[in-house]
Design an enzyme around this catalytic site. Structure first.
Site, mmCIF file in Angstrom:
data_model
loop_
_atom_site.group_PDB
_atom_site.id
_atom_site.type_symbol
_atom_site.label_atom_id
_atom_site.label_comp_id
_atom_site.label_asym_id
_atom_site.label_seq_id
_atom_site.Cartn_x
_atom_site.Cartn_y
_atom_site.Cartn_z
ATOM 1 N N GLY A 170 8.414 24.188 37.063
ATOM 2 C CA GLY A 170 7.016 24.172 37.759
ATOM 3 C C GLY A 170 6.525 22.813 37.888
ATOM 4 O O GLY A 170 7.206 21.890 37.308
ATOM 5 N N GLN B 163 0.616 16.359 39.158
ATOM 6 C CA GLN B 163 1.956 15.355 38.512
ATOM 7 C C GLN B 163 2.521 14.686 39.604
ATOM 8 O O GLN B 163 3.253 13.811 39.181
ATOM 9 C CB GLN B 163 2.872 16.465 38.313
ATOM 10 N N CYS C 236 7.864 19.208 29.686
ATOM 11 C CA CYS C 236 6.877 18.776 30.838
ATOM 12 C C CYS C 236 7.519 17.734 31.404
ATOM 13 O O CYS C 236 7.849 16.618 30.982
ATOM 14 C CB CYS C 236 5.523 18.404 30.367
ATOM 15 N N LEU C 237 7.625 17.860 32.906
ATOM 16 C CA LEU C 237 8.409 16.612 33.640
ATOM 17 C C LEU C 237 7.424 15.374 33.549
ATOM 18 O O LEU C 237 8.071 14.460 33.841
ATOM 19 C CB LEU C 237 8.392 16.948 35.110
ATOM 20 N N HIS D 75 1.214 26.932 31.803
ATOM 21 C CA HIS D 75 1.455 25.381 31.551
ATOM 22 C C HIS D 75 0.809 24.703 32.743
ATOM 23 O O HIS D 75 0.266 23.742 32.605
ATOM 24 C CB HIS D 75 2.800 25.141 31.559
ATOM 25 N N GLU D 76 1.023 25.243 33.892
ATOM 26 C CA GLU D 76 0.951 24.474 35.085
ATOM 27 C C GLU D 76 -0.659 24.579 35.490
ATOM 28 O O GLU D 76 -1.222 23.690 35.827
ATOM 29 C CB GLU D 76 1.483 25.106 36.475
ATOM 30 N N HIS E 179 -2.416 21.954 33.647
ATOM 31 C CA HIS E 179 -2.462 20.785 34.454
ATOM 32 C C HIS E 179 -3.543 20.532 35.025
ATOM 33 O O HIS E 179 -4.255 19.649 35.390
ATOM 34 C CB HIS E 179 -1.141 20.758 35.212
HETATM 35 NI NI NI Z 1 4.072 19.884 32.942
#
Ligand code: NI
Length: 170
Positions: A43, A48, A90-91, A132-133, A136
């Protein structure tokens, strides 16, 4: 398009609602999808990549070889049920993974790229990735959901392992 790294202030902002679903947004989402598939992420939230607006993409089916891109614009969580624990990454926090508790099932509502409102039930990895997203968008990162002890361990780990810059270009 660059991915912002933990420490970048935009990741801590509460994202603002999307006011218009137009061609520009569609283009942005296409670019985000390209980036997400390139780095094999499940995701990616708009903030991000430096856009503090309330939308994100998910694809939890790509690993099985049949990708299905899900787009959530101005998402809401309507109902939650059950509990699940899963090792998340997480990226924006490259290299770090930790078990996080989440709801196991969700009923969510959002707008799609055509500007149409839809509701969807999510379970398993899709439910986990959605939460999770969604975090963000609120300026919350998965490490915030660790115990204080584990947060301290993370901070030590991060000091040694953090990238030099607050963004990267995959
Ligand atoms: Ni993340």
């Amino acid at each position: 398009m660059k991915i912002l790294i933990y420490g970048h202030p935009i990741l801590r902002e509460k994202s603002k609602p999307v006011e218009e679903i137009n061609g520009k947004l569609k283009e942005t989402i296409e670019q985000m999808a390209e980036l997400m598939y390139k780095v094999k992420g499940l995701g990616l939230a708009a903030n991000q990549v430096g856009i503090p607006k309330r939308f994100f993409i998910l694809d939890v089916a790509q690993k099985e070889g049949n990708p299905e891109l899900l787009v959530f614009i101005n998402p809401e969580i309507l109902e939650t049920q059950g509990e699940v624990s899963y090792e998340e990454g997480c990226l924006s926090i490259p290299g770090y993974y930790a078990k996080i508790d989440r709801y196991a099932h969700l009923l969510v509502r959002a707008y799609d790229l055509k500007g149409k409102s839809f509701e969807r039930e999510l379970s398993g990895l899709a439910a986990i990735a959605f939460q999770h997203e969604y975090d963000h968008l609120e300026g919350i990162l998965f490490i915030d959901r660790l115990s204080l002890l584990k947060q301290n361990l993370f901070k030590r780990w991060w000091k040694k392992n953090k990238p030099k810059e607050l963004f990267y270009n995959p």
